[in-house]
Enzyme design. Structure first.
Site, mmCIF file in Angstrom:
data_model
loop_
_atom_site.group_PDB
_atom_site.id
_atom_site.type_symbol
_atom_site.label_atom_id
_atom_site.label_comp_id
_atom_site.label_asym_id
_atom_site.label_seq_id
_atom_site.Cartn_x
_atom_site.Cartn_y
_atom_site.Cartn_z
ATOM 1 N N LYS A 1 41.151 43.362 38.020
ATOM 2 C CA LYS A 1 39.742 43.260 37.626
ATOM 3 C C LYS A 1 39.279 44.564 36.959
ATOM 4 O O LYS A 1 39.984 45.573 36.985
ATOM 5 C CB LYS A 1 38.871 42.947 38.851
ATOM 6 C CG LYS A 1 39.254 41.626 39.507
ATOM 7 C CD LYS A 1 39.122 40.448 38.555
ATOM 8 C CE LYS A 1 39.352 39.092 39.207
ATOM 9 N NZ LYS A 1 40.755 38.792 39.533
HETATM 10 C C1 LIG Z 1 37.734 33.458 38.798
HETATM 11 C C2 LIG Z 1 38.220 34.017 40.098
HETATM 12 N N1 LIG Z 1 37.675 33.557 41.234
HETATM 13 C C3 LIG Z 1 38.043 34.040 42.424
HETATM 14 C C4 LIG Z 1 38.995 35.017 42.542
HETATM 15 C C5 LIG Z 1 39.405 35.465 43.898
HETATM 16 O O1 LIG Z 1 39.311 36.833 44.078
HETATM 17 P P1 LIG Z 1 40.289 37.573 45.110
HETATM 18 O O2 LIG Z 1 41.651 37.573 44.514
HETATM 19 O O3 LIG Z 1 39.683 38.930 45.214
HETATM 20 O O4 LIG Z 1 40.227 36.821 46.377
HETATM 21 C C6 LIG Z 1 39.592 35.533 41.394
HETATM 22 C C7 LIG Z 1 40.623 36.571 41.480
HETATM 23 O O5 LIG Z 1 41.606 36.573 40.797
HETATM 24 C C8 LIG Z 1 39.209 35.016 40.134
HETATM 25 O O6 LIG Z 1 39.749 35.466 39.000
#
Ligand SMILES: Cc1ncc(COP(=O)(O)O)c(C=O)c1O
Length: 384
Positions: free
Chosen positions: A187
């Site tokens: 990110k």
């Molecule tokens: C669009 C989207 N939603 C949710 C998530 C979930 O985040 P995390 O990996 O921090 O749980 C991500 C992470 O890649 C994402 O890109």
């Protein structure tokens, strides 16, 4: 595993400065490494960034969304409208709270949920909208909230990818209902793993704290009460210290991403991308944080599969990724009744989308190299 060649260009790489690394060492030596003062400081810095709204930090952007849905009162018997083109966390959290995802196809240009199609998917069981800003390109919040207001729905914004993106001049997260971010390493800023949830008021913030850690509420020296079945979603102080070191660089990171994205457009167009029918992203330099630069391969004009294109790019020392296959075609969602052909735009995009390298430490020459290799591969097979 073989070590990558020295000129290997990864799809993404975090930029973590020496001051942050030193800060992490201090936390490790401090004797307090799980949630504590660094998490509080990180939440305060995030709250300031989001215009003073309450913010709570979590150990993932998945946990944030699950908790957001619980705070919004979503549970068994309810439906949540979302996009089929996202990381599968987006729809898995809807199942996790016992509700049913109702997918709505995406717009072929933005690759985000098609706002024109949402109202047709609303039923008496619908409780919330869960849009995603794919690649950091924000969903139009004015249109989204107009629908939510008309139908009395809550909104959980999956802004996992849109830290630093803007809408009407304001940062995503500073306005809106419940807004969820991820700080996964790919990110625009990272806490290694982590996320944060922007909330509406202190009551919701207290509830977020309870759902974040086993529902526990402490009082006095020894008081403990539990009213909700919370989970285990707290961020460590070590991770929060990484986030505190990242946040001040967000604007500069995103400016560099934007500059690299501009170069991608110029380099790809100069090499005939448009003539070849390569799908480029929306050229949004006002609102997007350029979390990813994604192209859509024109499958009807290619004799190579996407995997073969990726393999050839890898052989040239270039890493790429797929974000994402359409989620409704996964076995889990087929078992729930989804079928191929249900969301044709998401399916086509999911089959052909390709994420090219983009991260702040990339050099201008890297963009030229990627554009040259990609177009060389595509034009060589198109000509064959
Ligand atoms: C669009 C989207 N939603 C949710 C998530 C979930 O985040 P995390 O990996 O921090 O749980 C991500 C992470 O890649 C994402 O890109």
């Amino acid at each position: 595993m073989n070590a990558p060649p020295p000129d290997f260009l990864p799809m993404t790489r975090p930029s973590i400065d020496e001051a942050t690394i030193a800060g992490v060492c201090e936390v490790l030596r401090s004797g307090w490494i799980t949630s504590g003062p660094q998490v509080k400081a990180f939440e305060a810095a995030l709250s300031q960034y989001f215009g003073g709204r309450p913010v709570r930090a979590f150990n993932s952007g998945t946990g944030t969304m699950e908790v957001a849905l619980r705070i919004a009162g979503v549970g068994p018997g309810h439906e949540v409208i979302t996009t089929p083109l996202s990381w599968v966390a987006t729809s898995n959290v809807i199942l996790a709270v016992g509700a049913t995802p109702r997918f709505v196809d995406v717009d072929p240009l933005t690759r985000n949920i098609d706002l024109q199609r949402i109202e047709a998917a609303i039923t008496p069981a619908t409780r919330a909208l869960l849009p995603v800003d794919l690649a950091g390109l924000p969903v139009d919040r004015d249109a989204l909230y107009a629908i939510a207001r008309r139908h009395g729905l809550r909104v959980v914004e999956d802004a996992a990818q849109s830290m630093g993106s803007r809408c009407n001049g304001q940062p995503i997260g500073s306005l809106g209902d419940l807004v969820s971010f991820s700080f996964h390493p790919n990110k625009n800023i990272t806490t290694i793993e982590g996320g944060c949830l922007v909330l509406n008021d202190e009551r919701e913030a207290r509830l977020a704290e309870q759902y974040r850690l086993q529902g526990v509420v402490r009082s006095g020296f020894d008081g403990m009460e539990v009213e909700v079945a919370g989970g285990k979603f707290n961020l460590t102080d070590v991770a929060a210290r990484v986030g505190l070191g990242q946040l001040p660089h967000l604007a500069q990171f995103n400016a560099r991403r934007q500059e690299l994205a501009r170069q991608y457009f110029a380099q790809l167009r100069a090499r005939g991308a448009a003539r070849f029918g390569l799908g480029l992203p929306v050229e949004d330099f006002a609102n997007s944080n350029w979390h990813m630069f994604q192209v859509v391969l024109p499958e009807e004009r290619l004799s190579l599969s996407r995997a073969q294109v990726m393999e050839q790019l890898l052989a040239a020392g270039i890493g790429t990724g797929v974000h994402y296959p359409a989620m409704h075609l996964f076995a889990l969602y087929r078992r729930l009744g989804c079928r191929p052909g249900d969301f044709p735009v998401a399916e086509y995009t999911g089959r052909n989308i390709l994420t090219l390298p983009l991260f702040p430490a990339m050099r201008d020459a890297d963009v030229a190299r990627v554009a040259e290799e990609l177009m060389r591969i595509l034009l060589s097979v198109a000509a064959a």
